[in-house]
Write a protein that holds these residues in place. Structure first.
Motif, mmCIF file in Angstrom:
data_model
loop_
_atom_site.group_PDB
_atom_site.id
_atom_site.type_symbol
_atom_site.label_atom_id
_atom_site.label_comp_id
_atom_site.label_asym_id
_atom_site.label_seq_id
_atom_site.Cartn_x
_atom_site.Cartn_y
_atom_site.Cartn_z
ATOM 1 N N ARG A 217 -9.126 58.666 50.556
ATOM 2 C CA ARG A 217 -8.618 59.925 51.100
ATOM 3 C C ARG A 217 -7.862 60.621 49.981
ATOM 4 N NH1 ARG A 217 -4.098 61.248 53.873
ATOM 5 N NH2 ARG A 217 -3.411 59.078 54.010
ATOM 6 N N ALA B 287 -6.689 64.638 47.964
ATOM 7 C CA ALA B 287 -6.457 66.074 48.062
ATOM 8 C C ALA B 287 -6.178 66.604 46.660
ATOM 9 C CB ALA B 287 -5.281 66.366 48.989
ATOM 10 N N ARG C 223 -7.301 74.551 56.029
ATOM 11 C CA ARG C 223 -7.633 73.297 55.324
ATOM 12 C C ARG C 223 -8.695 72.567 56.123
ATOM 13 N NH1 ARG C 223 -3.046 72.081 51.977
ATOM 14 N NH2 ARG C 223 -1.368 73.519 52.499
ATOM 15 N N TYR C 224 -9.552 71.858 55.435
ATOM 16 C CA TYR C 224 -10.555 71.041 56.112
ATOM 17 C C TYR C 224 -10.912 69.871 55.220
ATOM 18 C CZ TYR C 224 -13.924 73.603 53.200
ATOM 19 O OH TYR C 224 -14.596 74.154 52.151
ATOM 20 N N THR C 225 -11.626 68.915 55.773
ATOM 21 C CA THR C 225 -11.996 67.727 55.009
ATOM 22 C C THR C 225 -13.481 67.757 54.677
ATOM 23 O OG1 THR C 225 -10.272 66.449 56.123
ATOM 24 C CG2 THR C 225 -12.001 65.205 55.009
ATOM 25 N N HIS D 194 -13.058 61.304 51.157
ATOM 26 C CA HIS D 194 -12.666 62.277 52.181
ATOM 27 C C HIS D 194 -11.665 63.200 51.506
ATOM 28 C CE1 HIS D 194 -14.547 60.189 55.619
ATOM 29 N NE2 HIS D 194 -14.430 59.149 54.817
ATOM 30 N N GLU E 118 -9.525 66.557 51.160
ATOM 31 C CA GLU E 118 -8.937 67.709 51.850
ATOM 32 C C GLU E 118 -8.988 68.903 50.918
ATOM 33 O OE1 GLU E 118 -5.107 67.611 54.168
ATOM 34 O OE2 GLU E 118 -4.637 69.190 52.729
ATOM 35 N N ARG F 43 -8.903 73.382 50.618
ATOM 36 C CA ARG F 43 -8.317 74.560 51.256
ATOM 37 C C ARG F 43 -9.251 75.761 51.140
ATOM 38 N NH1 ARG F 43 -3.354 73.976 47.382
ATOM 39 N NH2 ARG F 43 -5.181 73.437 46.142
#
Ligand SMILES: [Zn+2]
Length: 113
Positions: free
Chosen positions: A32, A34, A55-57, A73, A75, A77
């Motif tokens: 995970r 970002a 925001r989305y994954t 995964h 994240e 924007r």
């Protein structure tokens, strides 16, 4: 060795990301992550924006690690482009060398196929 040093050693192509978690389930390694940047450049006009829309994954398949498939995964924007003369209202950030529009695999995995 710290968590971030281990991540940098094993996944140098993710150096621009903040990896928050690594978990293993069955034959799949999941990371995970970002971005660390506060802004992104509009692909249409080049204007830099900090105005986050949402925001989305995204899920990106990466090269296997120790025989396990790897899924990132990520994240990401969506930003507003605030340039008054730009035709794009919003745009999704891209991570150079890692993501491209609509791609579901990393460049590293595409090179090995
Ligand atoms: Zn723009």
């Amino acid at each position: 060795m710290s968590f971030s040093s281990l991540i940098a050693l094993l996944f140098p192509h993710l150096a621009e990301l903040e990896v928050a978690e690594v978990a293993c389930a069955g034959n799949t390694l999941r990371l995970r992550a970002a971005t660390r940047t506060r802004e992104a450049d509009c692909p249409a006009c080049g204007n830099s924006s900090r105005h986050v829309h949402s925001r989305y994954t995204r899920q990106l398949a990466d090269t296997p690690v120790s025989g396990r498939q790897t899924l990132i995964h990520l994240e990401v924007r969506r930003f507003f482009c605030d340039h008054t003369e730009c035709a794009k209202r919003t745009f999704a950030e891209q991570i150079p060398g890692l993501t491209s529009p609509y791609a579901r695999t990393t460049p590293l995995l595409r090179q090995t196929r």
